[in-house]
Design a protein around this motif. Structure first.
Motif, PDB file in Angstrom:
ATOM      1  N   GLY A  25       0.819  -1.219   0.000  1.00 15.17           N
ATOM      2  CA  GLY A  25       0.000   0.000   0.000  1.00 15.17           C
ATOM      3  C   GLY A  25       0.846   1.259   0.000  1.00 15.17           C
ATOM      4  O   GLY A  25       0.557   2.230  -0.711  1.00 15.17           O
ATOM      5  N   ARG A  69     -12.248  -2.215   9.582  1.00 10.93           N
ATOM      6  CA  ARG A  69     -13.445  -2.954  10.002  1.00 10.93           C
ATOM      7  C   ARG A  69     -14.569  -2.009  10.413  1.00 10.93           C
ATOM      8  O   ARG A  69     -15.678  -2.444  10.690  1.00 10.93           O
ATOM      9  CB  ARG A  69     -13.091  -3.907  11.161  1.00 10.93           C
ATOM     10  CG  ARG A  69     -12.146  -5.016  10.728  1.00 10.93           C
ATOM     11  CD  ARG A  69     -11.597  -5.789  11.913  1.00 10.93           C
ATOM     12  NE  ARG A  69     -10.659  -4.985  12.681  1.00 10.93           N
ATOM     13  CZ  ARG A  69     -10.018  -5.393  13.768  1.00 10.93           C
ATOM     14  NH1 ARG A  69     -10.250  -6.604  14.239  1.00 10.93           N
ATOM     15  NH2 ARG A  69      -9.180  -4.598  14.396  1.00 10.93           N
ATOM     16  N   ASN A  94      -6.682  -2.519   0.180  1.00  9.62           N
ATOM     17  CA  ASN A  94      -5.398  -3.221   0.290  1.00  9.62           C
ATOM     18  C   ASN A  94      -5.057  -3.670   1.712  1.00  9.62           C
ATOM     19  O   ASN A  94      -4.352  -4.664   1.882  1.00  9.62           O
ATOM     20  CB  ASN A  94      -4.296  -2.291  -0.271  1.00  9.62           C
ATOM     21  CG  ASN A  94      -2.912  -2.727   0.103  1.00  9.62           C
ATOM     22  OD1 ASN A  94      -2.353  -3.641  -0.502  1.00  9.62           O
ATOM     23  ND2 ASN A  94      -2.343  -2.105   1.134  1.00  9.62           N
ATOM     24  N   ALA A  95      -5.535  -2.968   2.731  1.00  8.63           N
ATOM     25  CA  ALA A  95      -5.152  -3.319   4.112  1.00  8.63           C
ATOM     26  C   ALA A  95      -5.481  -4.783   4.373  1.00  8.63           C
ATOM     27  O   ALA A  95      -6.570  -5.253   4.032  1.00  8.63           O
ATOM     28  CB  ALA A  95      -5.898  -2.436   5.108  1.00  8.63           C
ATOM     29  N   THR A 148      -6.238  -5.609  -3.517  1.00  6.77           N
ATOM     30  CA  THR A 148      -5.110  -6.521  -3.402  1.00  6.77           C
ATOM     31  C   THR A 148      -5.618  -7.909  -3.019  1.00  6.77           C
ATOM     32  O   THR A 148      -6.170  -8.106  -1.931  1.00  6.77           O
ATOM     33  CB  THR A 148      -4.108  -6.040  -2.334  1.00  6.77           C
ATOM     34  OG1 THR A 148      -3.695  -4.706  -2.645  1.00  6.77           O
ATOM     35  CG2 THR A 148      -2.889  -6.946  -2.309  1.00  6.77           C
ATOM     36  N   SER A 150      -4.215 -12.159  -3.658  1.00 10.86           N
ATOM     37  CA  SER A 150      -2.988 -12.867  -3.282  1.00 10.86           C
ATOM     38  C   SER A 150      -2.886 -14.141  -4.102  1.00 10.86           C
ATOM     39  O   SER A 150      -3.894 -14.617  -4.651  1.00 10.86           O
ATOM     40  CB  SER A 150      -3.084 -13.225  -1.797  1.00 10.86           C
ATOM     41  OG  SER A 150      -2.063 -14.116  -1.423  1.00 10.86           O
ATOM     42  N   LYS A 169      -8.843 -14.770   1.165  1.00  9.77           N
ATOM     43  CA  LYS A 169      -8.409 -14.290  -0.150  1.00  9.77           C
ATOM     44  C   LYS A 169      -9.228 -14.920  -1.289  1.00  9.77           C
ATOM     45  O   LYS A 169      -9.432 -14.278  -2.321  1.00  9.77           O
ATOM     46  CB  LYS A 169      -6.906 -14.522  -0.329  1.00  9.77           C
ATOM     47  CG  LYS A 169      -6.049 -13.638   0.596  1.00  9.77           C
ATOM     48  CD  LYS A 169      -6.252 -12.144   0.321  1.00  9.77           C
ATOM     49  CE  LYS A 169      -5.379 -11.260   1.200  1.00  9.77           C
ATOM     50  NZ  LYS A 169      -5.614  -9.823   0.978  1.00  9.77           N
TER      51      LYS A 169
END
Ligand code: NAD
Length: 264
Positions: A25, A69, A94-95, A148, A150, A169
């Motif tokens: 990020g 969150r 992305n986090a 993002t 993975s 993911k």
């Protein structure tokens, strides 16, 4: 689309990036700023070290400290982009947090539930909440989202992922594809799914996943056909590409900078 004309050209492109204080990020923020974007960042931490604070002084980056969150944190960062920079063209979700590679029998039920809920909350619900907050302004500008993912969105135990991270993911891939269908034609939604990148990525317990050791980087290198360990700076331009006019025909797509894991 307003990518090459209209309001975006008048005010310059604007992005929101979550998890922009570290790792991938952070590299995305630096790359976007170097190419004319102004960026509002949502992260639970402020960045450490050199680089981004200097950018911050140039007033091209606004920091919003908050937890992905929390729906209000996403509202605050989108509001920061709109009020300080005049619009929004790109949302980068992305986090993320890792599970440390746990298998289903590694933890007792209650502990497994705690880790799994935390990972799914950050890595999946955090993406949904960001999309919810950014969708309206992005529809107004003809902008896009990039998330993002993975190698763990495709593989099982790729690069040391455990069951909760793999579940998260895979689910995030579903989020990207569903959003792409939901938000067409006004907002494009794509993703980048890196293989092992040495970053500050942490487990729910706060341990470093990569730890920077030779052993871990050699293991990552040994897993992929190209024998590479990518740096965050090598991955970052892909986000800008997906947001650009060159990718105007792409939605629901995933770029996979992972050293060729798909052909392993
Ligand atoms: P990182 O830890 O260096 O960066 C993650 C950032 O997210 C940090 O700044 C952290 O403070 C922030 N963050 C974490 N939880 C948060 C929360 N609840 N609220 C707000 N901010 C929060 O790690 P990274 O490797 O750069 O991870 C970025 C993304 O890349 C994650 O989604 C990760 O799953 C994904 N990813 C990483 C790799 C890799 O090899 N490093 C590979 C594939 C995918």
């Amino acid at each position: 689309m307003a990518i090459d004309g209209g309001r975006r050209t008048e005010r310059g492109p604007v992005a929101v990036v979550t998890g922009g204080a570290s790792g991938i990020g952070r590299a995305v923020v630096a790359d976007l700023v170097a190419h004319g974007y102004r960026v509002a960042v949502l992260d639970r931490d402020l960045p450490e070290g050199r680089g981004l604070p200097q950018v911050h002084e140039a007033d091209r980056v606004r920091w919003v400290v908050g937890d992905v969150r929390d729906p209000d944190a996403h509202s605050r960062v989108v509001e920061a982009a709109l009020s300080h920079f005049g619009g929004l063209d790109l949302f980068v979700g992305n986090a993320g947090v890792h599970d440390g590679g746990i298998r289903v029998r590694d933890l007792a039920g209650a502990a497994l539930a705690e880790v799994a809920r935390h990972v799914l909350d950050v890595d999946v619900v955090g993406y949904l909440l960001g999309a919810r907050a950014a969708a309206g302004p992005l529809a107004d500008s003809g902008g896009s989202m990039v998330f993002t993912l993975s190698d763990a969105s495709y593989l099982v135990r790729g690069n040391g992922a455990g069951i909760a991270y793999t579940a998260a993911k895979y689910a995030a891939l579903g989020v990207v594809r569903h959003l792409a269908a939901d938000l067409a034609p006004s907002v494009r939604v794509n993703a980048v799914a890196p293989g092992g990148v040495v970053t500050g990525l942490r487990t729910v317990a706060g341990d470093r996943v990569f730890g920077g050791t030779e052993e871990i980087t050699a293991a990552v290198r040994g897993l992929n056909p190209l024998g590479v360990v990518l740096r965050a700076e090598q991955v970052a331009p892909l986000y800008r590409f997906l947001a650009s006019a060159a990718a105007a025909g792409m939605t629901g797509e995933v770029l996979r900078p992972d050293g060729g894991l798909a052909v392993r």
